[in-house]
Scaffold this active site. Sequence first.
Site, PDB file in Angstrom:
ATOM      1  N   LYS A  25     -48.546 -10.023 131.671  1.00 15.82           N
ATOM      2  CA  LYS A  25     -49.948  -9.635 131.827  1.00 15.82           C
ATOM      3  C   LYS A  25     -50.094  -8.454 132.788  1.00 15.82           C
ATOM      4  CE  LYS A  25     -52.983 -12.563 133.621  1.00 15.82           C
ATOM      5  NZ  LYS A  25     -54.078 -13.566 133.754  1.00 15.82           N
ATOM      6  N   SER A  26     -49.365  -8.475 133.894  1.00 14.61           N
ATOM      7  CA  SER A  26     -49.462  -7.387 134.865  1.00 14.61           C
ATOM      8  C   SER A  26     -49.077  -6.054 134.233  1.00 14.61           C
ATOM      9  CB  SER A  26     -48.550  -7.670 136.064  1.00 14.61           C
ATOM     10  OG  SER A  26     -48.964  -8.808 136.771  1.00 14.61           O
ATOM     11  N   GLN A 173     -52.303  -6.119 143.885  1.00 12.87           N
ATOM     12  CA  GLN A 173     -53.543  -5.598 143.323  1.00 12.87           C
ATOM     13  C   GLN A 173     -54.161  -4.543 144.235  1.00 12.87           C
ATOM     14  OE1 GLN A 173     -56.090  -8.910 142.476  1.00 12.87           O
ATOM     15  NE2 GLN A 173     -54.756  -9.754 140.893  1.00 12.87           N
ATOM     16  N   ASP A 323     -48.285 -16.635 141.431  1.00 12.73           N
ATOM     17  CA  ASP A 323     -48.979 -17.302 140.327  1.00 12.73           C
ATOM     18  C   ASP A 323     -48.286 -18.583 139.866  1.00 12.73           C
ATOM     19  OD1 ASP A 323     -51.058 -15.458 140.139  1.00 12.73           O
ATOM     20  OD2 ASP A 323     -49.880 -14.118 138.869  1.00 12.73           O
ATOM     21  N   ARG A 398     -54.063 -21.440 134.859  1.00 16.76           N
ATOM     22  CA  ARG A 398     -52.771 -21.918 135.367  1.00 16.76           C
ATOM     23  C   ARG A 398     -52.855 -23.367 135.832  1.00 16.76           C
ATOM     24  NH1 ARG A 398     -49.807 -17.462 134.795  1.00 16.76           N
ATOM     25  NH2 ARG A 398     -50.777 -15.461 135.272  1.00 16.76           N
TER      26      ARG A 398
END
Length: 456
Positions: A25-26, A173, A323, A398
């Site tokens: 995803k990143s 981020q 995560d 998650r």
Amino acid sequence: MRASAAGAGSPGRGLSGRIGVPGDKSISHRALMFGALAVGTTEITGLLEGEDVLRTAAAMRALGAEVERVAPGHWRVAGRGVGGLVEPADVLDMGNSGTAARLICGLLAGHPVFAVLTGDASLRGRPMRRVTEPLSACGARFTGRAGGRLPLAVEGAADPLPLDYVLPVPSAQVKSAVLLAGLCARGITRVEEPEATRDHTENMLRHFGAVLRVEAEGHRRVIELEGQPELRAAPVVVPADPSSAAFPLVAALLVPGSRVTVAGVGLNPLRTGLFATLREMGADLVVSGARVEGGESVGDVTASFSELRGVDVPGSRAPSMIDEYPVLAVAAAFARGTTRLRGLGELRVKESDRLAATVALLAACGVAASVEGDDLVIARDGARAPGGGTVVTHMDHRIAMSALVMGLASERPVAVDDTGFIDTSFPGFVGMMNGLAGGAVIAPVDGAASPPGGVP
């Protein structure tokens, strides 16, 4: 609007098979953004087509890039060049994606445009000041709700200044947002981080032709970016997301008789803290076919059922597995001895208060855990978790997947109140897990009250 659906994971047969999981995803977010900033057409393969990334694709279209889906996972982006993004005609809705919202703040800060960002109820509750404060120094203006929360109005700088910023806490981020703003500034943008965080932004900047210098001293890193480069379109191959691979791999470690291989997993050393921790716990976890694709290390990861032991996980490892802590906590619930996960303060500002939600997940399944400062402590005897509870997900994908994994290995099924948000990062998760088990070990539930009885 996303439909909600309760579900439950039930104990049963071992898991077996070789699978692929969705793209990272990143990297998917960044591939679309850098494609929009590049001159020429970028071909992206393996793109995650979950809702979070689709929101980024829509935002890049709204900012003037041509974004086209060619085939499943294959996308084409015709960019506008650094500084070439245009003012969007409507509000940019980022759904549930904090990554997209924070990185796009960096993009917008360096362009002379006005835009408004919003998101779903979960994202509107998450703090944005951690990015808006440093970005304001480049000349951008941000107006939002209390605490800098969305909806957020952004007025980008007409002549952005280069930034020199020391991160108060490790955050890929925030680092990425500052670097994205620095692309449009004259001069050198400098970011110093106290501990190394995932470096996909730096890798992609180099891949698209930016001049970047990185100096490392122990855990500390300094990144310097030369502003106003001409980024050139470059093909991007997105590896399988190690955060998504964590769920079937941990399930295989916990369910007797299991052996599961996940192909093409990203093995960037700043993303593999979970794998290192599981090995310390005694996990039978093997990497084969190691290779480099698109500037990122990848390999095939095989997990087999293992007797796990408790470990003390240092806080310095948190950036490389931030995560994965909920599913690691699930693994710790089946280990013998005490597991202490240190330095988890960042989990309090994820899609939910993920630290509190993880403790509640364990409690609902009969596993006691305590929070000591920013540490999570789980003491167990190696027995199977009782299970049998219903987990409130707080719109956190998650937490939902971790609870379903716990249900596969517990004595009794574990229900979750909503599985709808899983698609934000892992489309097809339930079907994939059922395929590994050769049957419906994860099943829908009518309502969110009681889990189904019995083994399918």
